[in-house]
Motif scaffolding. Structure first.
Motif, PDB file in Angstrom:
ATOM      1  N   TRP A  72       0.844  -1.199   0.000  1.00  0.00           N
ATOM      2  CA  TRP A  72       0.000   0.000   0.000  1.00  0.00           C
ATOM      3  C   TRP A  72       0.880   1.250   0.000  1.00  0.00           C
ATOM      4  CZ3 TRP A  72      -1.498   4.387   2.762  1.00  0.00           C
ATOM      5  CH2 TRP A  72      -2.741   4.929   2.405  1.00  0.00           C
TER       6      TRP A  72
ATOM      7  N   LYS B 125       1.994   1.866  -3.429  1.00  0.00           N
ATOM      8  CA  LYS B 125       0.931   2.469  -4.236  1.00  0.00           C
ATOM      9  C   LYS B 125       0.893   3.983  -4.029  1.00  0.00           C
ATOM     10  CE  LYS B 125      -3.449   2.488  -2.993  1.00  0.00           C
ATOM     11  NZ  LYS B 125      -4.875   2.137  -2.736  1.00  0.00           N
TER      12      LYS B 125
ATOM     13  N   ASP C 200       3.947   5.603  -5.791  1.00  0.00           N
ATOM     14  CA  ASP C 200       3.774   5.675  -7.243  1.00  0.00           C
ATOM     15  C   ASP C 200       2.786   6.776  -7.630  1.00  0.00           C
ATOM     16  OD1 ASP C 200       5.560   3.617  -7.539  1.00  0.00           O
ATOM     17  OD2 ASP C 200       4.034   2.064  -7.832  1.00  0.00           O
ATOM     18  N   HIS C 201       1.717   6.921  -6.834  1.00  0.00           N
ATOM     19  CA  HIS C 201       0.752   7.993  -7.099  1.00  0.00           C
ATOM     20  C   HIS C 201       1.422   9.359  -6.955  1.00  0.00           C
ATOM     21  CE1 HIS C 201      -3.263   9.894  -7.221  1.00  0.00           C
ATOM     22  NE2 HIS C 201      -2.741  10.748  -6.352  1.00  0.00           N
TER      23      HIS C 201
END
Length: 320
Positions: A191, A194, A197-198
């Motif tokens: 998580w 994630k 990367d965002h």
């Protein structure tokens, strides 16, 4: 000596005497804070102008949590630096006490309450990494179970929250990933990746973050506040990113010359000083560059595990 400096020294001395340190025995942990009732304190649409009364109320409401984190981070950093087992035992006793009482797992009354909780989780997980080798099996079970619950709560709130994915999202990513790294919970690490990367997807070609540029006179401050968790997150995850390098360069250039950002968003920037931010040493370590703390100053941030000049066990410094 100015009133502000005198107050700061008194505050630091109080924290030292309340918690752990070579000069005094470890005191009993403070009562666990179960519910957090914090409040927002900005008055304008850019979230750049502070209402002093509301800011004071928030500081009073969050002081028990912030003081607790400060003591744990100080003891953990001291243990890693000096290998004084008493420091580790103090930090672990404080962590286990709040873990056993399920601290910060009660009611979060506002978004600011959730902010306080995630900042605290990040700092506690990174501090625990410094003292984990000294923990008993019972302490590890209690503390790590608590971190997992806090990380799950952070994810649940973040996924349900409909606001902008700005600096707060990045701090959530660090909090969850640090907890995942120190507990070996792969889903929490995933998580955090994630979120990273965002965040990299939000970095513009010039290195700026559009959502932080919108903070008017605080754009520079919030670029630095965003870069801090992202450089630690990159090191914890052991990932390199040209986008992160651009963000770091943009922020450091803006710190040296705030007029750069003023020309871009039209607002004179709040003075933050021209020293290189403490988090820059983390990025430098991970990038394999020489590390030289600005002006010999101690780089301290309890939300990032305390002494930033002392590599955290969760970091991945580049091989020299």
């Amino acid at each position: 000596m100015s009133r502000q400096i005198r107050a700061g020294l008194l505050s630091a001395g109080l924290l030292f005497s309340l918690g752990c340190g070579a000069a005094s025995a470890c005191n009993a942990p403070p009562p666990a804070v179960i519910d957090i009732d914090a409040n927002s304190y900005y008055t304008d649409s850019h979230h750049s102008i502070i209402d002093p009364a509301r800011k004071a109320r928030n500081e009073a409401a969050t002081k028990p949590v912030n003081d607790y984190l400060e003591v744990v981070a100080r003891a953990a950093s001291n243990y890693q630096a000096k290998q004084d087992r008493g420091e580790a035992q103090c930090a672990l006793a404080w962590l286990a006490s709040w873990a056993d009482h399920k601290a910060m797992l009660g009611k979060m009354t506002t978004e600011q309450s959730f902010y306080t909780r995630k900042w605290t989780l990040a700092g506690l997980a990174l501090s625990y990494a410094r003292v984990k080798p000294a923990a008993t099996p019972a302490q590890q079970e209690s503390i790590e179970g608590w971190f997992k619950a806090l990380a799950d709560g952070t994810i649940e709130h973040s996924e349900a929250h409909k606001g902008n994915r700005n600096n707060h999202y990045y701090w959530e990513g660090l909090a969850v990933a640090a907890a995942g790294a120190v507990t070996h919970e792969e889903r929490h690490l995933a998580w955090g990746r994630k979120v990273f990367d965002h965040a990299m997807g939000q970095v513009a070609d010039d290195g700026s973050l559009p959502l932080e540029m919108a903070r008017a006179s605080r754009a520079l401050s919030y670029h630095s506040f965003s870069a801090a968790p992202l450089v630690m997150l990159a090191s914890v995850l052991n990932v390199q990113s040209p986008k992160l390098d651009k963000l770091v360069k943009f922020t450091l250039d803006g710190t040296a010359d705030p007029a750069i950002i003023q020309k871009m968003n039209g607002f004179a920037q709040e003075h933050v000083g021209t020293d290189v931010p403490g988090w820059a040493v983390i990025h430098a370590r991970h990038a394999g560059k020489p590390v030289a703390p600005a002006n010999g100053k101690r780089n301290w941030n309890a939300r990032m595990g305390g002494d930033l000049n002392l590599p955290n066990p969760l970091e991945h410094p580049a091989a020299n």
